[in-house]
Structures are given as C-alpha cells and as structure tokens.
Design an enzyme around this catalytic site. Structure first.
Site, mmCIF file in Angstrom:
data_model
loop_
_atom_site.group_PDB
_atom_site.id
_atom_site.type_symbol
_atom_site.label_atom_id
_atom_site.label_comp_id
_atom_site.label_asym_id
_atom_site.label_seq_id
_atom_site.Cartn_x
_atom_site.Cartn_y
_atom_site.Cartn_z
ATOM 1 N N ARG A 67 47.892 11.404 -21.410
ATOM 2 C CA ARG A 67 46.716 11.128 -22.222
ATOM 3 C C ARG A 67 46.586 12.077 -23.418
ATOM 4 N NH1 ARG A 67 41.159 9.799 -18.904
ATOM 5 N NH2 ARG A 67 41.640 7.602 -18.882
ATOM 6 N N LYS A 79 37.663 -0.290 -6.487
ATOM 7 C CA LYS A 79 36.596 -0.587 -7.453
ATOM 8 C C LYS A 79 36.583 -2.050 -7.900
ATOM 9 C CE LYS A 79 38.022 2.907 -9.978
ATOM 10 N NZ LYS A 79 38.311 3.866 -11.008
ATOM 11 N N GLY A 89 44.590 5.204 -14.335
ATOM 12 C CA GLY A 89 45.032 6.554 -13.996
ATOM 13 C C GLY A 89 45.960 6.597 -12.800
ATOM 14 N N GLY A 139 38.955 2.366 -17.068
ATOM 15 C CA GLY A 139 37.703 1.608 -17.180
ATOM 16 C C GLY A 139 37.553 0.853 -18.493
HETATM 17 P P1 ADP Z 1 43.747 2.772 -11.423
HETATM 18 O O1 ADP Z 1 43.366 4.224 -11.482
HETATM 19 O O2 ADP Z 1 45.203 2.566 -11.652
HETATM 20 O O3 ADP Z 1 42.872 1.914 -12.288
HETATM 21 P P2 ADP Z 1 42.135 2.363 -9.088
HETATM 22 O O4 ADP Z 1 41.462 3.641 -9.335
HETATM 23 O O5 ADP Z 1 41.365 1.113 -9.230
HETATM 24 O O6 ADP Z 1 43.492 2.269 -9.925
HETATM 25 O O7 ADP Z 1 42.703 2.322 -7.615
HETATM 26 C C1 ADP Z 1 43.488 3.336 -7.070
HETATM 27 C C2 ADP Z 1 42.988 3.703 -5.729
HETATM 28 O O8 ADP Z 1 43.009 2.555 -4.882
HETATM 29 C C3 ADP Z 1 43.844 4.750 -5.066
HETATM 30 O O9 ADP Z 1 43.024 5.839 -4.704
HETATM 31 C C4 ADP Z 1 44.372 4.045 -3.822
HETATM 32 O O10 ADP Z 1 44.431 4.895 -2.710
HETATM 33 C C5 ADP Z 1 43.352 2.970 -3.589
HETATM 34 N N1 ADP Z 1 43.885 1.869 -2.805
HETATM 35 C C6 ADP Z 1 44.797 0.953 -3.164
HETATM 36 N N2 ADP Z 1 45.071 0.117 -2.143
HETATM 37 C C7 ADP Z 1 44.310 0.519 -1.106
HETATM 38 C C8 ADP Z 1 44.119 0.079 0.247
HETATM 39 N N3 ADP Z 1 44.794 -0.958 0.730
HETATM 40 N N4 ADP Z 1 43.241 0.743 1.006
HETATM 41 C C9 ADP Z 1 42.562 1.802 0.527
HETATM 42 N N5 ADP Z 1 42.680 2.271 -0.713
HETATM 43 C C10 ADP Z 1 43.555 1.638 -1.519
HETATM 44 MG MG MG Z 2 41.798 5.313 -10.541
#
Ligand code: ADP
Ligand code: MG
Length: 377
Positions: free
Chosen positions: A38, A189, A333, A356
């Site tokens: 970043r 989320k 992230g 986001g």
């Molecule tokens: P990004 O940061 O890439 O946008 P998110 O923050 O939405 O992604 O999601 C990442 C989180 O989702 C991680 O902390 C991961 O552990 C969690 N996650 C993904 N699949 C699962 C699952 N099956 N059960 C629990 N947590 C999950």
């Molecule tokens: Mg995330």
C-alpha cells in the site's frame, strides 16, 4: 469530472505546497511495516511532485498504532525519500520544516476527533497556506472524513496517480461485457460483499462464492453449518443460477487449526461440532475449470481461513488459477496477504490497494472522496 494530477501544468508545481492524502494504514510489528504494498503504491505520486519542485505534506490515518512515530524510518526506506514527521499540534510550523525537508508526514490524522466528523474548520486548518490538494488514497475514499471530503471543497483538488489507476481498473471491472467475466468473492463481512454480488448479477457471467460468506447462503437455505463462522446480521437471500456455491469443504472442530484433525465433507453432512474452514477438492476443480475458461476475473476474499496453513489450500489453488488469466483484478487486505505469501502478487493485471472502498465501488455505490473530487458530475 474528476481532474488528475497530470492535468496540473508541470511548471506550476515548482515551489508550491501540496497536501497529499495517502493511505499508510498498514499492519505493523515493532518498527517494521508487515505489508508495504500500500505504501509503495503512492511512490509514483510523491516522486512526481518532488521531481517537479513541490513541497509535500502527506496525510494519512493509521488504526493499527496511535502514532506514525515508530515506522517513520520504515516509511522513508520504503519510499526512498527522507520523511519528516510533524505532530498535529505543530501543523503551524510546516514552513520551517519544509526548509529542511520537502516531504513531511503529518501524524495520524485520526488523533484529531474532527477528522472523522468531516469537520470544515479542521479542513480549513489543514489547508492553510497550501496550494493544491491531491487525493491518492482511493482505499480511504469511501469515508466522509475531513482530509478526504471537506478539504476538497477548499483547495484546488486532483486525483493522484494511484487514484487514477484504481478508478480506471475498477471501472473496467464494471463496464466490460458480462460474457466471460467471473467474479470470485470470499472472506468474511457478508454485509460488504452481498451488494457486490447483487450488482454483478447482470454484469458478470458467474459469481463464485467461497469463504465464510458462503456459510451465510447455506444458513439461509436451512443447512446445518455447525460451529462455522456465520454473520447473522444479514441474510444471503439470493437465489440465482449465476451464483455458484462450494459443493464440498474442509471442516474442523477447531478453527485455530491446532488440535483437531480436519475432514472432507459435503454441505448435507456438517456436524454440529465442526466448522467449514476451506473449500474442498471438488469445488477447487470446478472453480478452476470455470476460471480457466474466463476472459476476466475480479477476485476479493480468501476461500477459507487462509491465514492458517492447514486451511489455505483452497485460497492458494484459486490464487494460482487466477494468476494464469491475463485479465485479472484482485483486492482486499487478506487476499493480498495470501497471494503475497505464495509469491504471486505480481502475477495479476491489477492489484487494488483497497478493500472496503473497492467493494463499495464495485457495488455501484457512490464514494464520498470521489464525489468530493467531482467524479460523479
Ligand atoms: P479481504 O481482506 O481480502 O477483503 P475479508 O477481510 O473479507 O477479506 O476476509 C478475510 C477473513 O475471512 C480472514 O480473516 C479469514 O480467516 C476469514 N474467513 C474466510 N473463510 C472463512 C471460513 N470458512 N470461516 C471463518 N473465517 C473465514
Ligand atoms: Mg480483510
């Protein structure tokens, strides 16, 4: 119409004072920046301004620590510029500091409570004596904060080079024809991801779902999801053949991956005592097949608890499949951290620095920071 930094006459920048909103909200360990992707992404904008003889005050928030103090040296190294910190209380002395250093960094902007209130007085304080405002922080531009929104009403305002790249690439994700375009959404989320799924129902050929957000769909369909992470605040009530859900999973009785063995299960036989932690082999094969036939991929969110090695196979397999497609956009992230860990970060056409903000943009929502720059006019 949004105006970009390249539209300011180069000669006009010499000796000018420029406020640059960046996003240095990075994970930190001691004095080290854990993920500097970043920060580096802002280098082009900063170097350009310095090269043209401008004096730059960088502004950013950070949520992982209270003050930028411990990481100023790391930031300097990462950007190959000597960066001098300015505490918020010493904003009035930037002119003196500019005499010795052309790149200043104001300390964590959120130390002042007026930032998050989009306070106009605060924006006026910030802008005093400055000639231009550059917003290079697409990833923070979904916030209606003083250094993103209010300030653009005061100074002549432009998007930086990173801002331009983000907008151009993410616009393509929306505007390219649906045929051959695949969206992959995982992670957690669901409230931030469901609007993206809905917006792409008529903009993509298929939407592949994984991660914890898939659990939300299964819960809505009445399946037992055991101790899986499910965000109950919102129901995934979409029933559309374009939305593809995983057909098999890795499950475990322990989400930390330490004590329990893991199993291979289908959705109809998840026991009450186990959680879905990753997508299974059949799903990986099916998703790989769909990805290999696509012409464009947009991916956000890991397929499982990717930060735990035992549960990262699904995410890693998808990362490798997407890397083979010549037109790929990824963001988030945790997604970036996952692909970086396996050395694939430079294998995608565009890696968004945002999570986001990217999701809101892809959901077709208006971003305050872009609105302030006149993007929607
Ligand atoms: P990004 O940061 O890439 O946008 P998110 O923050 O939405 O992604 O999601 C990442 C989180 O989702 C991680 O902390 C991961 O552990 C969690 N996650 C993904 N699949 C699962 C699952 N099956 N059960 C629990 N947590 C999950
Ligand atoms: Mg995330």
């Amino acid at each position: 119409m949004i105006k970009y930094l390249s539209e300011i006459n180069k000669n006009e920048l010499a000796g000018k004072k420029v406020l640059v909103r960046v996003d240095f909200n990075v994970p930190v360990k001691g004095k080290e920046i854990e993920e500097n992707y970043r920060v580096k992404a802002h280098k082009e904008t900063i170097d350009y301004l310095i090269d043209k003889g401008a004096k730059v005050l960088l502004i950013s928030h950070i949520t992982t620590i209270d003050s930028f103090n411990p990481i100023v040296e790391s930031l300097s190294l990462c950007l190959d510029q000597v960066i001098t910190m300015v505490p918020l209380a010493e904003l009035g002395s930037v002119d003196t500091l500019f005499q010795v250093s052309p790149v200043l960094l104001l300390d964590n902007i959120r130390q002042d409570k007026r930032e998050e209130k989009n306070d106009m007085e605060f924006a006026l304080d910030l802008s005093k004596g400055f000639d231009f405002y550059i917003n290079d922080a697409f990833s923070a531009s979904h916030r209606s904060h003083a250094s993103i929104s209010a300030i653009a009403k005061i100074l002549p305002s432009y998007g930086g080079f990173l801002m331009k790249k983000e907008i151009e690439n993410l616009s393509k994700a929306l505007s390219e024809p649906a045929e051959g375009k695949i969206v992959i959404l995982g992670g957690a989320k669901i409230s931030t991801k469901l609007p993206v799924i809905k917006n792409f129902l008529d903009k993509a050929e298929k939407i592949l779902v994984g991660g914890a957000i898939a659990n939300n769909f299964f819960r809505a369909q009445g399946f037992e999801t055991g101790i899986s992470v499910v965000d109950d605040t919102i129901s995934a009530d979409i029933n559309n053949p374009k939305v593809i859900l995983p057909e098999d999973f890795i499950t475990s009785g322990d989400l930390s991956g330490k004590d329990f063995p893991s199993y291979h299960k289908e959705i109809s036989d998840i026991p009450k005592s186990e959680a879905i932690v990753d997508i299974g082999t059949k799903t990986i094969d099916n998703y790989n097949q769909i990805i290999s036939q696509s012409s464009m991929i947009i991916w956000n969110g890991p397929m499982g608890i990717g930060e735990i090695k035992q549960f990262a196979a699904g995410t890693n397999a998808i990362a490798a499949a997407v890397a083979r497609i010549s037109n790929s956009i990824i963001g988030g992230g945790d997604t970036i951290a996952a692909v970086d860990k396996i050395g694939l970060l430079d294998k995608y056409s565009f890696v968004s620095t945002s999570g986001g903000a990217m999701l809101e943009f892809l959901a077709g929502e208006k971003l305050s920071g872009l609105e302030a720059l006149g993007y929607y006019e």
